[in-house]
Write an enzyme that holds these catalytic residues in place. Structure first.
Site, PDB file in Angstrom:
ATOM      1  N   GLU A 245       1.147  -1.160  -0.077  1.00  0.00           N
ATOM      2  CA  GLU A 245      -0.267   0.113  -0.041  1.00  0.00           C
ATOM      3  C   GLU A 245       1.228   1.274   0.394  1.00  0.00           C
ATOM      4  O   GLU A 245       1.573   1.221   1.378  1.00  0.00           O
ATOM      5  CB  GLU A 245      -0.695   0.206   1.302  1.00  0.00           C
ATOM      6  CG  GLU A 245      -1.878  -1.027   1.282  1.00  0.00           C
ATOM      7  CD  GLU A 245      -2.846  -1.166  -0.042  1.00  0.00           C
ATOM      8  OE1 GLU A 245      -3.366  -0.128  -0.508  1.00  0.00           O
ATOM      9  OE2 GLU A 245      -4.267  -2.323   0.708  1.00  0.00           O
ATOM     10  N   CYS A 279      -2.635   8.879   2.556  1.00  0.00           N
ATOM     11  CA  CYS A 279      -1.453   8.254   2.173  1.00  0.00           C
ATOM     12  C   CYS A 279      -3.460   9.207   0.177  1.00  0.00           C
ATOM     13  O   CYS A 279      -2.701   8.998  -0.836  1.00  0.00           O
ATOM     14  CB  CYS A 279      -1.628   6.946   1.687  1.00  0.00           C
ATOM     15  SG  CYS A 279      -3.038   5.950   2.190  1.00  0.00           S
TER      16      CYS A 279
HETATM   17  P1  NAD Z   1       8.808   5.012   4.859  1.00  0.00           P
HETATM   18  O1  NAD Z   1       8.355   3.999   3.281  1.00  0.00           O
HETATM   19  O2  NAD Z   1       9.748   6.035   4.528  1.00  0.00           O
HETATM   20  O3  NAD Z   1       8.330   3.770   5.428  1.00  0.00           O
HETATM   21  C1  NAD Z   1       7.096   2.625   5.937  1.00  0.00           C
HETATM   22  C2  NAD Z   1       8.088   1.687   7.070  1.00  0.00           C
HETATM   23  O4  NAD Z   1       8.522   0.996   6.044  1.00  0.00           O
HETATM   24  C3  NAD Z   1       8.491   2.380   8.352  1.00  0.00           C
HETATM   25  O5  NAD Z   1       8.348   1.013   9.341  1.00  0.00           O
HETATM   26  C4  NAD Z   1      10.422   2.414   7.639  1.00  0.00           C
HETATM   27  O6  NAD Z   1      11.295   2.404   8.740  1.00  0.00           O
HETATM   28  C5  NAD Z   1       9.822   1.024   7.209  1.00  0.00           C
HETATM   29  N1  NAD Z   1      11.413   1.230   6.180  1.00  0.00           N
HETATM   30  C6  NAD Z   1      12.004   1.679   5.503  1.00  0.00           C
HETATM   31  N2  NAD Z   1      13.152   1.422   4.763  1.00  0.00           N
HETATM   32  C7  NAD Z   1      13.221   0.274   5.175  1.00  0.00           C
HETATM   33  C8  NAD Z   1      13.547  -0.882   4.273  1.00  0.00           C
HETATM   34  N3  NAD Z   1      14.535  -0.783   3.861  1.00  0.00           N
HETATM   35  N4  NAD Z   1      13.274  -2.018   4.138  1.00  0.00           N
HETATM   36  C9  NAD Z   1      11.958  -2.513   4.864  1.00  0.00           C
HETATM   37  N5  NAD Z   1      11.197  -1.340   5.454  1.00  0.00           N
HETATM   38  C10 NAD Z   1      11.397  -0.097   5.795  1.00  0.00           C
HETATM   39  O7  NAD Z   1       7.230   5.843   4.381  1.00  0.00           O
HETATM   40  P2  NAD Z   1       6.546   6.863   5.778  1.00  0.00           P
HETATM   41  O8  NAD Z   1       7.170   8.126   5.737  1.00  0.00           O
HETATM   42  O9  NAD Z   1       6.514   6.606   7.177  1.00  0.00           O
HETATM   43  O10 NAD Z   1       4.780   6.935   5.335  1.00  0.00           O
HETATM   44  C11 NAD Z   1       4.799   7.771   4.968  1.00  0.00           C
HETATM   45  C12 NAD Z   1       4.407   7.395   3.378  1.00  0.00           C
HETATM   46  O11 NAD Z   1       3.165   5.765   4.111  1.00  0.00           O
HETATM   47  C13 NAD Z   1       4.167   8.154   1.846  1.00  0.00           C
HETATM   48  O12 NAD Z   1       4.776   7.474   0.958  1.00  0.00           O
HETATM   49  C14 NAD Z   1       2.815   7.042   2.078  1.00  0.00           C
HETATM   50  O13 NAD Z   1       1.789   7.662   1.077  1.00  0.00           O
HETATM   51  C15 NAD Z   1       2.787   6.000   2.136  1.00  0.00           C
HETATM   52  N6  NAD Z   1       1.191   6.006   2.670  1.00  0.00           N
HETATM   53  C16 NAD Z   1       0.505   4.881   2.359  1.00  0.00           C
HETATM   54  C17 NAD Z   1      -0.212   4.422   2.516  1.00  0.00           C
HETATM   55  C18 NAD Z   1      -1.631   3.060   1.381  1.00  0.00           C
HETATM   56  O14 NAD Z   1      -2.913   3.026   2.681  1.00  0.00           O
HETATM   57  N7  NAD Z   1      -1.688   3.252   0.431  1.00  0.00           N
HETATM   58  C19 NAD Z   1      -1.263   4.798   3.979  1.00  0.00           C
HETATM   59  C20 NAD Z   1      -0.483   5.615   4.445  1.00  0.00           C
HETATM   60  C21 NAD Z   1       0.549   6.100   3.496  1.00  0.00           C
END
Ligand code: NAD
Length: 473
Positions: A245, A279
């Site tokens: 997502e 998002c």
């Molecule tokens: P992010 O991608 O930076 O982090 C998300 C999660 O992934 C965190 O727990 C982070 O620690 C982890 N992560 C980071 N690097 C990783 C790696 N190399 N391997 C595995 N895990 C890793 O996102 P964010 O800044 O926490 O959140 C914002 C983003 O989330 C925005 O792009 C937003 O659109 C998206 N989002 C999507 C939805 C949806 O349902 N489509 C909902 C909410 C947020």
């Protein structure tokens, strides 16, 4: 200051092997409120081992047993409602109404998952003769972001354990207090050891281990498209099942026949929801050329009437952004919009007057935006909206679909048949006409680079199941 120095592994709070510490600030005041000790690869491996051991028994559990666990978690959360509101307010800072709405939804997710548990979902006969049996896919890693961490933890874990999976959760490291509160709830619900494990940790360390370790069979990830791509590549070696997502740049189309009294509050609600850190934010507002002056005037009036402030003020409609880093990121996008020639209708750079301490951003609306500008193509994740004009319905559909994303879309219009015709041509996982819908049984997920797979309801449950066909000749 709250000290979060435990990981929840195998049903107990343990001192992590990891020693790295992170300090977190209250986003409304800048005051340091949490010191969290982050888990490392050793802790992650321990949690994966505990979840695998628990899977042996739990995957065979009756639907009634799973229903009891789901109900117990729900009940513990209900009893802690006010305490959870305070934690989210302090740590994340969303406006009160939004926090309460998200928390109620999170609590409901345990009951929605419970309701999915019907024997016929897990075993049925096809007319053609095969018996289809759906097995839990294995140990699931649930990796989630910070834009109300607790909500993602509940929605993902409720579905996974309903399916018969055991889980290792790695919620955002920026949400340590919420993550810890959820771990305490799981402990209080007296679940079997190892069924749900919770780690505070960095993506590059804990997340990376989860995506590569062969003891994880399924990843349910919510986060940025950039990390989603990396994770998909890492998960390929062990062929994990993956639900992603990801980001969005959702359009809100105001149809030519729209009633602005209704359309403006609707597009502002969906555009600025969760202080723009959503998002599904409708961050591109598509308006008919023929009504440009009237609509932009109404948007300006509507945004300027929205109060920015801390969660402690009941009237706040828009809160601070989660971190200084996110504040700076959003400022960079506002700068970029100005540099690329978009025109500020309201808002702009800097803090709103009187709110210099926290990560507050001026709600900002750009007009005269070309859909190819950076602010119209990239996800900003803050209270910044881009207004783009279109010539006719076909042009609106073309602009709406001209994006790498396809998560959500919104349409405001008086003629429902016309709005539906537009909806049918949009590339988006969800489309809401004339109002925001929060329906946990309908599929949720993205087209194109907004993700892979669907969450919620039976679609979400099936993503944690592996079907097998048995032929008895
Ligand atoms: P992010 O991608 O930076 O982090 C998300 C999660 O992934 C965190 O727990 C982070 O620690 C982890 N992560 C980071 N690097 C990783 C790696 N190399 N391997 C595995 N895990 C890793 O996102 P964010 O800044 O926490 O959140 C914002 C983003 O989330 C925005 O792009 C937003 O659109 C998206 N989002 C999507 C939805 C949806 O349902 N489509 C909902 C909410 C947020």
């Amino acid at each position: 200051m709250q000290i979060v120095n435990k990981a929840f592994i195998n049903g107990v709070f343990v001192t992590p092997h990891g020693t790295q510490q992170l300090e977190l600030e209250n986003p409304a005041t800048g005051e340091t409120i949490t010191r969290v000790t982050l888990a490392d690869e050793v802790d992650t491996k321990n949690a994966i081992a505990a979840a695998n051991a628990a899977f042996k028994t739990y995957s065979q559990s009756s639907l009634q047993t799973r229903q009891e666990y789901l109900q117990r978690i729900h009940d513990v959360m209900v009893a802690k409602f006010d305490q959870l509101v305070d934690i989210i307010n302090n740590e994340y800072g969303a406006p009160q109404w939004f926090t309460k709405f998200a928390l109620q939804d999170a609590i409901r997710s345990w009951l929605v998952a419970k309701e999915q548990l019907k024997p016929e979902t897990f075993r049925y006969h096809l007319k053609e003769g095969a018996e289809v049996i759906l097995d839990p896919v294995g140990v699931a890693a649930l990796i989630s972001p910070w834009n109300i961490s607790l909500w993602f933890m509940c929605v993902k874990a409720s579905t996974a354990i309903a399916a018969g999976c055991t889980v290792v959760m790695k919620p955002s490291e920026l949400s340590a207090q919420q993550n810890n509160a959820m771990a305490e709830i799981f402990k209080e619900a007296n679940l079997p050891p190892g069924l749900i494990n919770v780690l505070n940790g960095n993506g590059e360390v804990v997340g990376n281990e989860l995506t590569r370790n062969p003891g994880i069979h399924k990843i349910s990830f919510t986060g940025s498209t950039a990390v989603g791509k990396l994770l998909l590549k890492n998960a390929a070696d062990t062929m994990k099942r993956v639900t992603l997502e990801l980001g969005g740049k959702s359009p809100s189309i105001i149809v030519e026949d729209a009633d602005l009294e209704k359309a403006i509050p609707f597009v502002l609600q969906v555009g600025l929801q969760n202080s723009g850190q959503a998002c599904i934010a409708g961050s591109r507002i598509l308006i008919p050329e023929s009504r440009e002056a009237e609509i932009t005037a109404a948007l300006k009036k509507g945004v300027e009437a929205m109060k920015v402030g801390p969660a402690t003020n009941q009237e706040s409609a828009i809160g601070p952004l989660v971190s200084k880093r996110q504040y700076e990121r959003v400022q960079d996008y506002i700068k970029k919009g100005i540099e690329e020639g978009a025109v500020l209708l309201t808002g702009g750079l800097g803090h709103p007057d009187g709110l210099e301490k926290g990560n507050f951003v001026k709600p900002t609306v750009f007009v005269k935006v070309d859909n190819h500008m950076t602010i119209a193509q990239e996800e900003i994740f803050g209270p910044v909206l881009s207004v783009i004009t279109y010539k006719d319905d076909a042009d609106a559909i073309r602009i709406a679909n001209d994006s790498i994303y396809g998560l959500h879309a919104y349409i405001a219009g008086t003629d429902t048949a016309r709005a539906k015709k537009i909806a049918e041509q949009l590339q988006a996982g969800r489309i809401a006409i004339n109002g925001f819908v929060d329906e946990p049984r309908a599929p949720f997920g993205g087209f194109k680079q907004s993700g892979i797979g669907r969450e919620f309801g039976k679609y979400g449950l099936e993503a944690f199941l592996e079907p097998k066909a048995v032929f008895d000749i």
